[in-house]
Design a protein around this motif. Structure first.
Motif, PDB file in Angstrom:
ATOM      1  N   ALA A 115      16.195 -61.629 -32.677  1.00 28.06           N
ATOM      2  CA  ALA A 115      15.928 -60.865 -31.461  1.00 28.06           C
ATOM      3  C   ALA A 115      14.959 -61.660 -30.597  1.00 28.06           C
ATOM      4  N   ILE A 116      15.400 -61.984 -29.399  1.00 28.95           N
ATOM      5  CA  ILE A 116      14.589 -62.766 -28.467  1.00 28.95           C
ATOM      6  C   ILE A 116      14.148 -61.851 -27.331  1.00 28.95           C
ATOM      7  N   PRO A 117      12.841 -61.675 -27.120  1.00 24.96           N
ATOM      8  CA  PRO A 117      12.360 -60.767 -26.075  1.00 24.96           C
ATOM      9  C   PRO A 117      12.960 -61.096 -24.713  1.00 24.96           C
ATOM     10  N   ALA A 118      13.190 -60.060 -23.921  1.00 22.90           N
ATOM     11  CA  ALA A 118      13.851 -60.226 -22.622  1.00 22.90           C
ATOM     12  C   ALA A 118      13.107 -61.210 -21.722  1.00 22.90           C
ATOM     13  N   HIS A 119      11.773 -61.163 -21.709  1.00 26.90           N
ATOM     14  CA  HIS A 119      11.033 -62.062 -20.809  1.00 26.90           C
ATOM     15  C   HIS A 119      11.173 -63.520 -21.249  1.00 26.90           C
ATOM     16  N   VAL A 120      11.298 -63.757 -22.554  1.00 27.30           N
ATOM     17  CA  VAL A 120      11.531 -65.114 -23.057  1.00 27.30           C
ATOM     18  C   VAL A 120      12.947 -65.568 -22.681  1.00 27.30           C
ATOM     19  N   PHE A 121      13.906 -64.663 -22.819  1.00 29.68           N
ATOM     20  CA  PHE A 121      15.292 -64.957 -22.430  1.00 29.68           C
ATOM     21  C   PHE A 121      15.352 -65.414 -20.970  1.00 29.68           C
ATOM     22  N   HIS A 122      14.730 -64.664 -20.068  1.00 31.44           N
ATOM     23  CA  HIS A 122      14.797 -64.985 -18.639  1.00 31.44           C
ATOM     24  C   HIS A 122      14.074 -66.298 -18.327  1.00 31.44           C
ATOM     25  N   ARG A 123      12.954 -66.525 -18.968  1.00 34.32           N
ATOM     26  CA  ARG A 123      12.217 -67.767 -18.728  1.00 34.32           C
ATOM     27  C   ARG A 123      13.031 -68.980 -19.181  1.00 34.32           C
ATOM     28  N   CYS A 124      13.620 -68.872 -20.358  1.00 36.07           N
ATOM     29  CA  CYS A 124      14.416 -69.983 -20.872  1.00 36.07           C
ATOM     30  C   CYS A 124      15.681 -70.192 -20.058  1.00 36.07           C
ATOM     31  N   LEU A 125      16.237 -69.103 -19.547  1.00 39.08           N
ATOM     32  CA  LEU A 125      17.434 -69.220 -18.711  1.00 39.08           C
ATOM     33  C   LEU A 125      17.120 -70.022 -17.450  1.00 39.08           C
ATOM     34  N   GLN A 126      15.938 -69.848 -16.924  1.00 34.23           N
ATOM     35  CA  GLN A 126      15.525 -70.568 -15.721  1.00 34.23           C
ATOM     36  C   GLN A 126      15.187 -72.028 -16.013  1.00 34.23           C
ATOM     37  N   GLN A 127      14.597 -72.291 -17.174  1.00 41.36           N
ATOM     38  CA  GLN A 127      14.002 -73.598 -17.425  1.00 41.36           C
ATOM     39  C   GLN A 127      14.842 -74.538 -18.289  1.00 41.36           C
ATOM     40  N   SER A 128      15.849 -74.019 -18.977  1.00 38.80           N
ATOM     41  CA  SER A 128      16.609 -74.852 -19.902  1.00 38.80           C
ATOM     42  C   SER A 128      18.088 -74.885 -19.545  1.00 38.80           C
ATOM     43  N   ALA A 129      18.579 -76.075 -19.198  1.00 36.96           N
ATOM     44  CA  ALA A 129      20.005 -76.237 -18.914  1.00 36.96           C
ATOM     45  C   ALA A 129      20.836 -75.977 -20.169  1.00 36.96           C
ATOM     46  N   PHE A 130      20.321 -76.393 -21.310  1.00 35.28           N
ATOM     47  CA  PHE A 130      21.017 -76.177 -22.580  1.00 35.28           C
ATOM     48  C   PHE A 130      21.211 -74.675 -22.823  1.00 35.28           C
ATOM     49  N   PHE A 131      20.155 -73.898 -22.644  1.00 35.47           N
ATOM     50  CA  PHE A 131      20.243 -72.461 -22.922  1.00 35.47           C
ATOM     51  C   PHE A 131      21.149 -71.776 -21.909  1.00 35.47           C
ATOM     52  N   ARG A 132      21.076 -72.171 -20.632  1.00 33.83           N
ATOM     53  CA  ARG A 132      21.964 -71.578 -19.622  1.00 33.83           C
ATOM     54  C   ARG A 132      23.420 -71.804 -20.003  1.00 33.83           C
ATOM     55  N   GLU A 133      23.736 -73.033 -20.399  1.00 34.69           N
ATOM     56  CA  GLU A 133      25.117 -73.335 -20.776  1.00 34.69           C
ATOM     57  C   GLU A 133      25.550 -72.506 -21.978  1.00 34.69           C
ATOM     58  N   PHE A 134      24.670 -72.375 -22.977  1.00 33.00           N
ATOM     59  CA  PHE A 134      24.997 -71.577 -24.164  1.00 33.00           C
ATOM     60  C   PHE A 134      25.259 -70.129 -23.783  1.00 33.00           C
ATOM     61  N   VAL A 135      24.371 -69.538 -22.998  1.00 39.04           N
ATOM     62  CA  VAL A 135      24.489 -68.125 -22.635  1.00 39.04           C
ATOM     63  C   VAL A 135      25.772 -67.864 -21.852  1.00 39.04           C
ATOM     64  N   PHE A 136      26.016 -68.656 -20.818  1.00 37.20           N
ATOM     65  CA  PHE A 136      27.161 -68.385 -19.956  1.00 37.20           C
ATOM     66  C   PHE A 136      28.488 -68.771 -20.619  1.00 37.20           C
ATOM     67  N   ARG A 137      28.473 -69.790 -21.472  1.00 36.79           N
ATOM     68  CA  ARG A 137      29.704 -70.134 -22.198  1.00 36.79           C
ATOM     69  C   ARG A 137      30.103 -68.999 -23.131  1.00 36.79           C
ATOM     70  N   ASN A 138      29.133 -68.485 -23.890  1.00 32.94           N
ATOM     71  CA  ASN A 138      29.430 -67.379 -24.797  1.00 32.94           C
ATOM     72  C   ASN A 138      29.785 -66.107 -24.042  1.00 32.94           C
ATOM     73  N   PHE A 139      29.096 -65.859 -22.957  1.00 33.79           N
ATOM     74  CA  PHE A 139      29.364 -64.662 -22.159  1.00 33.79           C
ATOM     75  C   PHE A 139      30.783 -64.702 -21.599  1.00 33.79           C
ATOM     76  N   SER A 140      31.184 -65.838 -21.034  1.00 40.21           N
ATOM     77  CA  SER A 140      32.519 -65.919 -20.431  1.00 40.21           C
ATOM     78  C   SER A 140      33.610 -65.823 -21.485  1.00 40.21           C
ATOM     79  N   THR A 141      33.378 -66.443 -22.651  1.00 37.17           N
ATOM     80  CA  THR A 141      34.375 -66.382 -23.726  1.00 37.17           C
ATOM     81  C   THR A 141      34.565 -64.961 -24.217  1.00 37.17           C
ATOM     82  N   ARG A 142      33.447 -64.272 -24.477  1.00 44.87           N
ATOM     83  CA  ARG A 142      33.549 -62.907 -24.992  1.00 44.87           C
ATOM     84  C   ARG A 142      34.090 -61.948 -23.941  1.00 44.87           C
TER      85      ARG A 142
END
Length: 222
Positions: A109-136
């Motif tokens: 479980a990753i806290p929401a504020h950590v999720f949003h910060r990492c989404l802004q700052q990490s290209a790797f994490f953005r790609e992971f999140v959106f790739r999984n989101f689009s697939t599902r």
């Protein structure tokens, strides 16, 4: 040393192998949560407070139809993230459906504020999140299309053929939930398949005897 390093390596090796400092902070902020089988994980109107990465077990997301039937949207399995959780975090919205643990579940479980910060700052994490989101999301749309346009015979045959082997250990009620139908309808079609020699029905299990006949339903055959 990173907590639960083996769990990250086993289920999310791309995170374990990433050298992004922001991702390392995310992993350090994650907590290991466990949920017993049969517990409600989220419900309509609930605020999403964590991004979840499943380590073990199964969670089903479902909606209730106007006549009170449970309609399965999708399952979250080990190595997955939840498409509704991601959607709620991205849109700052509340859950529109409900989720239940089908088995004992463990997850990061990753806290929401950590999720949003990492989404802004990490290209790797953005790609992971959106790739999984689009697939599902694509999987959910395919499922809803099948529920809307495919016949009950076709949907039932497809579900049976998707099992790991010739024997499916599911009740008629469990199959009805997956198909967005009711038990009586599923039982009637299963018994017809049995009368044709395609299946052998036992209590709590179904044995496929003629997979070719079931595949014929999917291609328009009889």
């Amino acid at each position: 040393m990173l907590k639960h390093a083996n769990a990250w390596k086993d289920r999310f090796p791309e995170f374990a192998g990433c050298r992004d400092a922001v991702v390392e902070q995310l992993m350090a902020a994650a907590t290991l949560v466990t949920v017993p089988a049969g517990q409600q994980v989220f419900y309509p109107g609930k605020t999403c407070e964590h991004y979840l990465l499943l380590l073990s077990g199964s969670v089903k997301a479902q909606i209730l139809s106007a006549d009170g039937r449970e309609v399965l949207l999708y399952r979250v399995l080990p190595g997955d993230s939840c498409v509704l959780t991601t959607s709620c975090l991205l849109g700052d919205s509340q859950y529109p459906a409900e989720g239940y643990s089908e088995t004992d579940v463990s997850a990061f479980a990753i806290p929401a504020h950590v999720f949003h910060r990492c989404l802004q700052q990490s290209a790797f994490f953005r790609e992971f999140v959106f790739r999984n989101f689009s697939t599902r999301l694509a999987d959910v749309i395919k499922r809803m299309a099948a529920l809307s346009f495919a016949s009950i015979d076709q949907r039932l045959a497809q579900t049976l053929l998707a099992a790991d082997g010739p024997t499916i250990h599911k009740t008629h009620q469990e199959l009805a939930l997956e198909l967005g139908s009711v038990r009586e309808v599923v039982s009637r079609h299963l018994k017809r398949f049995e009368s044709l020699g395609w299946l052998n029905l036992q209590r709590g299990s179904i044995e496929i005897l003629d997979a070719a006949a079931l595949r014929g339903l999917l291609t328009g055959g009889d």
